[in-house]
Design an enzyme around this catalytic site. Sequence first.
Site, PDB file in Angstrom:
ATOM      1  N   ASN A  35      44.557 -21.027 -81.838  1.00  0.00           N
ATOM      2  CA  ASN A  35      45.483 -20.757 -80.848  1.00  0.00           C
ATOM      3  C   ASN A  35      46.603 -20.038 -81.720  1.00  0.00           C
ATOM      4  OD1 ASN A  35      44.766 -22.155 -78.479  1.00  0.00           O
ATOM      5  ND2 ASN A  35      45.105 -24.049 -79.591  1.00  0.00           N
TER       6      ASN A  35
ATOM      7  N   CYS B   5      37.428 -23.198 -75.802  1.00  0.00           N
ATOM      8  CA  CYS B   5      38.542 -24.179 -75.892  1.00  0.00           C
ATOM      9  C   CYS B   5      37.888 -25.251 -75.035  1.00  0.00           C
ATOM     10  CB  CYS B   5      39.796 -23.818 -75.297  1.00  0.00           C
ATOM     11  SG  CYS B   5      41.005 -24.953 -74.935  1.00  0.00           S
ATOM     12  N   HIS B   6      38.196 -26.600 -75.125  1.00  0.00           N
ATOM     13  CA  HIS B   6      37.542 -27.643 -74.558  1.00  0.00           C
ATOM     14  C   HIS B   6      38.448 -27.771 -73.099  1.00  0.00           C
ATOM     15  CE1 HIS B   6      36.810 -28.282 -79.048  1.00  0.00           C
ATOM     16  NE2 HIS B   6      35.725 -28.551 -78.478  1.00  0.00           N
TER      17      HIS B   6
ATOM     18  N   HIS C 254      44.679 -22.733 -71.348  1.00  0.00           N
ATOM     19  CA  HIS C 254      46.053 -23.832 -71.146  1.00  0.00           C
ATOM     20  C   HIS C 254      46.487 -23.416 -69.973  1.00  0.00           C
ATOM     21  CE1 HIS C 254      46.131 -24.793 -75.779  1.00  0.00           C
ATOM     22  NE2 HIS C 254      44.704 -24.896 -75.458  1.00  0.00           N
TER      23      HIS C 254
END
Length: 432
Positions: A148, A170-171, A200
């Site tokens: 990130n 990303c999870h 995000h």
Amino acid sequence: MTKVAFIGAGSVEFTRNVVSDLCSYPELQGQLELSLHDIDADRLAHAEALVRRIDEETGAGARVSSSVDRRTAVEGADYVINEIQVGGYQATRADFDIPERYGVHQTISDTIGIGGVFRGLRTIPVLIGIGADLAEVAPDSYLLNYSNPMAMLPWAVHAGSPFHRVVGMCHSVRDTHKTLAELVGLPVEEIDFVTAGFNHQAFVLRFEHQGRDLYPALRAAIDADPELQRRVRVEIFRRFGYFPTESSEHSAEYVPWFMHHPGEVEHFRVPIGEYLRRSERNIDEFAATQQALKGGGPLPVDATSELASEFIHAHQTGRAREIYLNVRNDGLISNLPDECCVEVPTLVDASGPHPRPVGALPPQLAALNRTFLNVVELTVRAVLDGNRDHVYQAALLDPNTASVLTTRQTVQMCDELFAAHGDLIPEALRKA
């Protein structure tokens, strides 16, 4: 042989998970070359011992090597997995402690917000350097980025280097889909999801089962559970109409409505300083893994379905699978800029990744994404252009920071962070 290089291999979690997956695939056994790089020689030695133990436990027959020289490690790679954290815990500590003195509270501090801006300033130049290396010594590789701020880094590689085969992983989307399936009581594999936006700050646009919209069932589950109503992401869903992919602790610091209000922090259970606690736990886990390796006992190897390993497996075997990836927009989301990095469903097969166009986001989601984009774009431009004013402007436009500080306080706080990070900041930006 399939060469997979790891940059920042001293990261305990990602290296272990990805290597465990790769070594567990029958199709890749006897075919793997695992090349490890870290700037910390001690951590690199630990990573090599860990990877050799996983290889031994699985019988994968991998060829394992390590180097503190990055170009040596990535030369000729088919895949390069980036998992660096520039400056480590001490830099993260400064990203929290200095803003906190100004009254700017943060939870994770790695995406936007003042911590995300300065993590971006430290990390973007390294990613651009990686892109330059790969263009010369591994031009046909894929750079699989975990670091990130995700929305900044692939964008910066595209804009600042000649290497463009970069995707971010990303999870958050996968975890959100699982959470939503549990809330409506259906198997996740039976649900038709389409999710898109920024990493995000993406939103579940389609949430259906056999053509039936599941959002009414989700609203009913939330209305029946007062505890669910005390989550930031649920509040954002109720106000904007679509469920966000990021956890409540992350989401709280991307918007101006929570962190500066003690009553909201308490009501929505916002864990201020959460990433510092996670970082300290990671330090403890690293020490525990070191002890396990020194003890010589068996090391449990559990397949984790990590995204990088799924990408590699699909590409190597041709067994196509859909993975949510962060890629250059180029019209995939029609009401966001082409050059930005968006998170969208992507089919990965033997010919590579194929992102799916999703059209225009609902106007309220695009509007919220643009407040996120302001900070991301100005931070990327600050590094690319060597423009310190863009750093101040990114901080001034950050929703959380702007909810607390005046313009002069914001600039003063940034100056303190520049001084604290020193040589980790690009030279052109260090000059006041």
